[in-house]
Design a protein around this motif. Structure first.
Motif, PDB file in Angstrom:
ATOM      1  N   ASN A 105       2.169   1.852  -3.592  1.00  0.00           N
ATOM      2  CA  ASN A 105       1.356   2.474  -4.337  1.00  0.00           C
ATOM      3  C   ASN A 105       1.305   4.055  -4.120  1.00  0.00           C
ATOM      4  O   ASN A 105       1.075   4.720  -5.217  1.00  0.00           O
ATOM      5  CB  ASN A 105       0.038   1.815  -3.934  1.00  0.00           C
ATOM      6  CG  ASN A 105      -0.256   0.266  -4.827  1.00  0.00           C
ATOM      7  OD1 ASN A 105       0.847   0.222  -5.570  1.00  0.00           O
ATOM      8  ND2 ASN A 105      -0.730  -0.545  -4.135  1.00  0.00           N
ATOM      9  N   VAL A 106       1.101   4.365  -2.710  1.00  0.00           N
ATOM     10  CA  VAL A 106       0.891   5.724  -2.506  1.00  0.00           C
ATOM     11  C   VAL A 106       2.248   6.482  -3.045  1.00  0.00           C
ATOM     12  O   VAL A 106       2.193   7.469  -3.609  1.00  0.00           O
ATOM     13  CB  VAL A 106       0.915   5.766  -1.055  1.00  0.00           C
ATOM     14  CG1 VAL A 106       0.809   7.500  -0.694  1.00  0.00           C
ATOM     15  CG2 VAL A 106      -0.523   5.266  -0.549  1.00  0.00           C
ATOM     16  N   ALA A 107       3.222   5.848  -2.968  1.00  0.00           N
ATOM     17  CA  ALA A 107       4.666   6.649  -3.251  1.00  0.00           C
ATOM     18  C   ALA A 107       4.655   6.672  -4.761  1.00  0.00           C
ATOM     19  O   ALA A 107       4.991   7.909  -5.390  1.00  0.00           O
ATOM     20  CB  ALA A 107       5.938   5.688  -2.723  1.00  0.00           C
ATOM     21  N   ARG A 108       4.064   5.649  -5.555  1.00  0.00           N
ATOM     22  CA  ARG A 108       4.189   5.617  -6.899  1.00  0.00           C
ATOM     23  C   ARG A 108       3.301   6.642  -7.459  1.00  0.00           C
ATOM     24  O   ARG A 108       3.384   7.594  -8.472  1.00  0.00           O
ATOM     25  CB  ARG A 108       3.741   4.251  -7.520  1.00  0.00           C
ATOM     26  CG  ARG A 108       5.087   3.493  -7.654  1.00  0.00           C
ATOM     27  CD  ARG A 108       4.503   2.127  -8.422  1.00  0.00           C
ATOM     28  NE  ARG A 108       3.386   1.541  -7.981  1.00  0.00           N
ATOM     29  CZ  ARG A 108       3.514   0.364  -7.166  1.00  0.00           C
ATOM     30  NH1 ARG A 108       4.640   0.065  -6.664  1.00  0.00           N
ATOM     31  NH2 ARG A 108       2.482   0.018  -6.677  1.00  0.00           N
ATOM     32  N   ASN A 109       1.964   6.854  -7.018  1.00  0.00           N
ATOM     33  CA  ASN A 109       1.305   7.908  -7.208  1.00  0.00           C
ATOM     34  C   ASN A 109       1.725   9.488  -6.989  1.00  0.00           C
ATOM     35  O   ASN A 109       1.263  10.310  -7.742  1.00  0.00           O
ATOM     36  CB  ASN A 109      -0.166   7.613  -6.435  1.00  0.00           C
ATOM     37  CG  ASN A 109      -0.901   6.390  -6.783  1.00  0.00           C
ATOM     38  OD1 ASN A 109      -0.822   5.912  -7.957  1.00  0.00           O
ATOM     39  ND2 ASN A 109      -1.724   5.689  -5.981  1.00  0.00           N
ATOM     40  N   ARG A 110       2.265   9.351  -5.905  1.00  0.00           N
ATOM     41  CA  ARG A 110       2.985  10.915  -5.442  1.00  0.00           C
ATOM     42  C   ARG A 110       4.042  11.210  -6.561  1.00  0.00           C
ATOM     43  O   ARG A 110       4.215  12.256  -6.964  1.00  0.00           O
ATOM     44  CB  ARG A 110       3.621  10.624  -4.226  1.00  0.00           C
ATOM     45  CG  ARG A 110       3.983  12.227  -3.682  1.00  0.00           C
ATOM     46  CD  ARG A 110       4.215  11.998  -2.058  1.00  0.00           C
ATOM     47  NE  ARG A 110       5.204  10.956  -1.459  1.00  0.00           N
ATOM     48  CZ  ARG A 110       4.793  10.066  -0.800  1.00  0.00           C
ATOM     49  NH1 ARG A 110       3.349   9.927  -0.361  1.00  0.00           N
ATOM     50  NH2 ARG A 110       5.543   8.988  -0.382  1.00  0.00           N
TER      51      ARG A 110
ATOM     52  N   THR B 176      10.523  12.119  -5.197  1.00  0.00           N
ATOM     53  CA  THR B 176       9.364  11.188  -4.952  1.00  0.00           C
ATOM     54  C   THR B 176       9.516   9.948  -5.811  1.00  0.00           C
ATOM     55  O   THR B 176       9.072   8.910  -5.582  1.00  0.00           O
ATOM     56  CB  THR B 176       8.076  11.712  -5.436  1.00  0.00           C
ATOM     57  OG1 THR B 176       8.172  12.331  -6.663  1.00  0.00           O
ATOM     58  CG2 THR B 176       7.765  13.101  -4.477  1.00  0.00           C
TER      59      THR B 176
ATOM     60  N   THR C 240       0.693  -1.148   0.057  1.00  0.00           N
ATOM     61  CA  THR C 240      -0.123   0.106  -0.110  1.00  0.00           C
ATOM     62  C   THR C 240       0.972   1.329  -0.127  1.00  0.00           C
ATOM     63  O   THR C 240       0.602   2.094  -0.891  1.00  0.00           O
ATOM     64  CB  THR C 240      -0.958  -0.066   1.340  1.00  0.00           C
ATOM     65  OG1 THR C 240      -1.729  -1.353   1.234  1.00  0.00           O
ATOM     66  CG2 THR C 240      -1.611   1.359   1.119  1.00  0.00           C
ATOM     67  N   GLU C 241       1.882   1.263   0.717  1.00  0.00           N
ATOM     68  CA  GLU C 241       3.046   2.491   0.710  1.00  0.00           C
ATOM     69  C   GLU C 241       3.622   2.713  -0.409  1.00  0.00           C
ATOM     70  O   GLU C 241       3.647   3.624  -0.908  1.00  0.00           O
ATOM     71  CB  GLU C 241       3.823   2.142   1.902  1.00  0.00           C
ATOM     72  CG  GLU C 241       3.414   2.236   3.286  1.00  0.00           C
ATOM     73  CD  GLU C 241       4.299   1.811   4.512  1.00  0.00           C
ATOM     74  OE1 GLU C 241       5.404   1.504   4.187  1.00  0.00           O
ATOM     75  OE2 GLU C 241       3.979   1.676   5.748  1.00  0.00           O
TER      76      GLU C 241
END
Length: 313
Positions: free
Chosen positions: A113-118, A153, A110-111
Motif C-alpha cells: 500500500n505504501v509503495a502504491r501510494n508513493r 516507484t 502494508t508495504e
C-alpha cells in the motif's frame, strides 16, 4: 578448541552445539548433509525430529570433524515419545508458523500500500496529459527526474504487490495444512500405510521367504542389535496406528467419514472419486474398479471414495 557436541532426542532431532562462525566446521557439516537453522541458531540434520537417530550420519559427521582437528562428543537419547505427543508438537509448531506467515502477509500488504501510494504521488507530479519534455527549457531536468521517479516507484509498487500476494498464498496454504492432515482420506491412507509397515517389520522380525520367479530368497529372523531396533520401530508404529485409528473412529462416529466397502458398493452403482462421479464396474475386496469413458477401467482403494449412489438412485 571448543568441544562440539552432537545431541539427539526424539523431540528436538539431531543438533550440533559449540560451533562458531568461521571455525571451519561449516564445509564439513554441509558435506554430510547438515543444515543451518536460523530460527534455532544451530546446525541440524534435516528430518531427524520425531525419528530414530541416523547413527550412520552422526558417526560419519563426528569422524569428519575429528579428522579436521575438532573434539567431538555425542549425546544420543533413543527414548521415543508417544504419537499423541508427536502430533501435539507438530500442531503447535504449525500454528506458530501460520501466525508468523499471517503476520508477514499483513506486513507485506502494508508495504505494498505504501509503495502504491508513493508511485501514485510520483505520477501525480508529472505534467498533465503526458506533456513532452521541453528540450533546453529550465524545466527539462526536473521533468526527467519526475519521469525517472515515476518509473522507479511504479516498479517498486509492482514488486511489492507480487511479494504481498505470495506471502498471502503461503499463509493461506499453511493455515490449511493441519486441516488437510486430519481430513478423512489422508487419515485412512495413513492407517493403511502404517498397517503395511507393521506387517513388514513383523516379517523382518520372524524371518520370511521371498519368491521371485525361479529365485527363492530366505531371510532369517532378526537378531542382536538389529532385532532390538526392529522391536523399537514396531512399538512406535503400533502406537501410531492406534492413535490414527482413534481419529478415524471419531470421524466415523460423527459422520465426517464413511467406511465404504464391497458390502455397500455394488456393480452399477456410482461413486465419487477425486471429485468426479464414476460408474462401478466391479467391487473388489479392497478396491473398486470404475469406468473411465475409455476402453479401460481404473481402480481405487475404498478410502478414496468420497460419495456413493446406489444404482436404483
Amino acid at each position: 578448541m571448543t568441544t562440539l557436541i552432537i545431541n539427539h532426542s526424539h523431540e528436538a532431532g539431531t543438533l550440533l552445539e559449540g560451533t562458531t562462525r568461521g571455525d571451519g566446521s561449516a564445509p564439513i557439516l554441509k558435506a554430510y548433509g547438515w543444515r543451518w537453522g536460523r530460527s534455532i541458531n544451530a546446525w541440524y540434520i534435516p528430518m531427524s525430529r520425531d525419528r530414530h537417530p541416523k547413527t550412520h550420519k552422526i558417526d560419519a559427521t563426528a569422524a569428519g570433524l575429528r579428522a579436521k582437528g575438532f573434539e567431538v562428543e555425542t549425546d544420543i537419547d533413543t527414548t521415543v515419545r508417544s504419537t499423541a505427543e508427536v502430533e501435539a508438537g507438530k500442531l503447535a509448531r504449525q500454528n506458530q508458523r501460520v501466525g508468523a506467515l499471517a503476520a508477514k502477509a499483513d506486513r507485506k500488504a502494508t508495504e505494498a500500500n505504501v509503495a502504491r501510494n508513493r508511485a501514485d504521488a510520483a505520477h501525480a507530479r508529472l505534467p498533465w496529459g503526458g506533456e513532452p519534455i521541453k528540450i533546453g527549457h529550465r524545466s527539462e531536468s526536473q521533468h526527467r527526474r519526475d519521469i525517472e521517479r515515476a518509473h522507479t516507484t511504479q516498479g517498486q509498487a509492482i514488486k511489492a504487490d507480487a511479494d504481498a500476494g505470495q506471502a498471502a498464498i503461503r499463509a493461506e496454504t499453511a493455515a490449511r495444512t493441519n486441516t488437510l492432515r486430519y481430513s478423512p482420506q489422508p487419515v485412512a491412507n495413513r492407517i493403511e500405510k502404517l498397517g503395511a509397515e507393521i506387517r513388514r517389520l513383523e516379517r523382518e522380525l520372524k524371518g520370511h521367504t521371498r519368491v521371485s520367479g525361479p529365485y527363492r530368497d530366505v531371510f532369517p529372523p532378526a537378531e542382536g542389535e538389529y532385532r532390538e531396533r526392529i522391536l523399537s520401530q514396531l512399538d512406535e508404529q503400533k502406537d501410531a496406528l492406534a492413535y490414527w485409528q482413534g481419529i478415524r473412529a471419531d470421524q466415523l462416529a460423527s459422520g465426517q467419514a464413511v467406511e465404504y466397502g464391497p458390502e455397500q458398493i455394488k456393480k452399477g452403482d456410482a461413486v465419487k472419486i477425486g471429485g468426479h462421479w464414476r460408474e462401478v464396474v466391479r467391487a473388489n475386496r479392497k478396491t473398486v474398479s470404475v469406468a473411465t469413458g475409455y476402453s479401460w477401467t481404473a481402480r481405487a482403494p475404498y478410502t478414496d471414495v468420497q460419495g456413493h449412489r446406489p444404482a436404483q438412485d
